[in-house]
Design a protein around this motif. Structure first.
Motif, PDB file in Angstrom:
ATOM      1  N   ALA A  57      10.698   2.705  -8.170  1.00  0.00           N
ATOM      2  CA  ALA A  57       9.366   3.016  -7.636  1.00  0.00           C
ATOM      3  C   ALA A  57       9.478   3.901  -6.404  1.00  0.00           C
ATOM      4  N   TYR A  58      10.399   3.573  -5.531  1.00  0.00           N
ATOM      5  CA  TYR A  58      10.584   4.365  -4.312  1.00  0.00           C
ATOM      6  C   TYR A  58      10.991   5.799  -4.644  1.00  0.00           C
ATOM      7  N   TRP A  99       9.399  11.325  -4.799  1.00  0.00           N
ATOM      8  CA  TRP A  99       9.424  12.588  -5.535  1.00  0.00           C
ATOM      9  C   TRP A  99       8.014  13.180  -5.613  1.00  0.00           C
ATOM     10  N   LEU A 100       7.043  12.344  -5.942  1.00  0.00           N
ATOM     11  CA  LEU A 100       5.652  12.806  -6.015  1.00  0.00           C
ATOM     12  C   LEU A 100       5.161  13.300  -4.652  1.00  0.00           C
ATOM     13  N   ILE A 128       2.235   2.914  -6.857  1.00  0.00           N
ATOM     14  CA  ILE A 128       3.059   2.395  -7.948  1.00  0.00           C
ATOM     15  C   ILE A 128       3.057   0.872  -7.866  1.00  0.00           C
ATOM     16  N   CYS A 129       2.656   0.240  -8.972  1.00  0.00           N
ATOM     17  CA  CYS A 129       2.608  -1.220  -9.045  1.00  0.00           C
ATOM     18  C   CYS A 129       3.370  -1.702 -10.272  1.00  0.00           C
ATOM     19  N   ARG A 130       4.013  -2.853 -10.117  1.00  0.00           N
ATOM     20  CA  ARG A 130       4.692  -3.508 -11.236  1.00  0.00           C
ATOM     21  C   ARG A 130       4.286  -4.967 -11.237  1.00  0.00           C
ATOM     22  N   GLY A 181       1.521  -6.430 -11.011  1.00  0.00           N
ATOM     23  CA  GLY A 181       0.536  -6.789  -9.993  1.00  0.00           C
ATOM     24  C   GLY A 181       1.018  -6.631  -8.566  1.00  0.00           C
ATOM     25  N   GLN A 182       2.268  -6.268  -8.362  1.00  0.00           N
ATOM     26  CA  GLN A 182       2.788  -6.072  -7.006  1.00  0.00           C
ATOM     27  C   GLN A 182       2.861  -4.584  -6.685  1.00  0.00           C
ATOM     28  N   GLN A 183       2.272  -4.210  -5.567  1.00  0.00           N
ATOM     29  CA  GLN A 183       2.330  -2.818  -5.125  1.00  0.00           C
ATOM     30  C   GLN A 183       3.719  -2.559  -4.544  1.00  0.00           C
ATOM     31  N   LEU A 184       4.457  -1.651  -5.189  1.00  0.00           N
ATOM     32  CA  LEU A 184       5.815  -1.338  -4.754  1.00  0.00           C
ATOM     33  C   LEU A 184       5.869  -0.087  -3.886  1.00  0.00           C
ATOM     34  N   TYR A 185       4.878   0.798  -4.066  1.00  0.00           N
ATOM     35  CA  TYR A 185       4.889   2.058  -3.328  1.00  0.00           C
ATOM     36  C   TYR A 185       3.446   2.533  -3.179  1.00  0.00           C
ATOM     37  N   HIS A 186       3.129   3.006  -1.968  1.00  0.00           N
ATOM     38  CA  HIS A 186       1.803   3.566  -1.722  1.00  0.00           C
ATOM     39  C   HIS A 186       1.923   4.558  -0.570  1.00  0.00           C
TER      40      HIS A 186
END
Length: 156
Positions: free
Chosen positions: A28-29, A34-35, A50-52, A54-59
């Motif tokens: 996710a990081y 990259w984005l 980016i969530c997996r 239900g957990q937000q891994l990247y914002h």
């Protein structure tokens, strides 16, 4: 109608192709960074989420974004999590049938946004486990950016 069907086939092919063997916090990081790097380099303004499971891994919100982008992300993510297709796929699906998410599924458009930008995180032989979402560009560009990065990331 025919153009919609062709586009739906292309979008389905993207989902069939863009699948992971695993998706870690580090994944996710890397994808999120990259984005963001593309946004900075091209002077674009969007938010990445980016969530997996239900957990937000990247914002990250690039300069020029607003809290509205966060709300769009939530609405797009709900579409992917409900239907296991990209939010753009679902938007084109409704257009192809001359209906809306509200008419077809009785879902509030204030809660669900079938607009481009949220792509399912699909694990091979498992299914959809999360979302990678961009909000801030025209919907086709939001979708294309996510797909482009995921294809490059996976070496496709």
């Amino acid at each position: 109608m025919e153009d919609f069907n062709k586009l739906l086939q292309e979008l389905q092919q993207q989902e069939d192709l863009i699948q992971f063997i695993e998706f870690t916090n580090d994944t996710a990081y890397e994808i999120g960074t990259w984005l963001v790097d593309i946004g900075r380099r091209e002077g674009k303004s969007f938010t990445v989420d980016i969530c997996r499971n239900g957990q937000q891994l990247y914002h990250y919100a690039l300069p020029g974004t607003t809290p509205d982008n966060d709300e769009w992300i939530k609405r797009k993510n709900r579409v992917v999590n409900r239907f296991n297709h990209s939010s753009y796929f679902m938007g084109i699906y409704y257009k192809s049938r001359n209906t809306t998410i509200e008419e077809k599924h009785f879902l509030n458009p204030e809660e669900y946004a079938p607009h481009g930008g949220s792509f399912p995180i699909i694990i091979k032989n498992v299914g959809v486990v999360g979302t990678i979402t961009v909000s801030g560009l025209p919907q086709e560009e939001d979708h294309r950016l996510v797909v482009q990065v995921l294809m490059e990331f996976l070496g496709l």
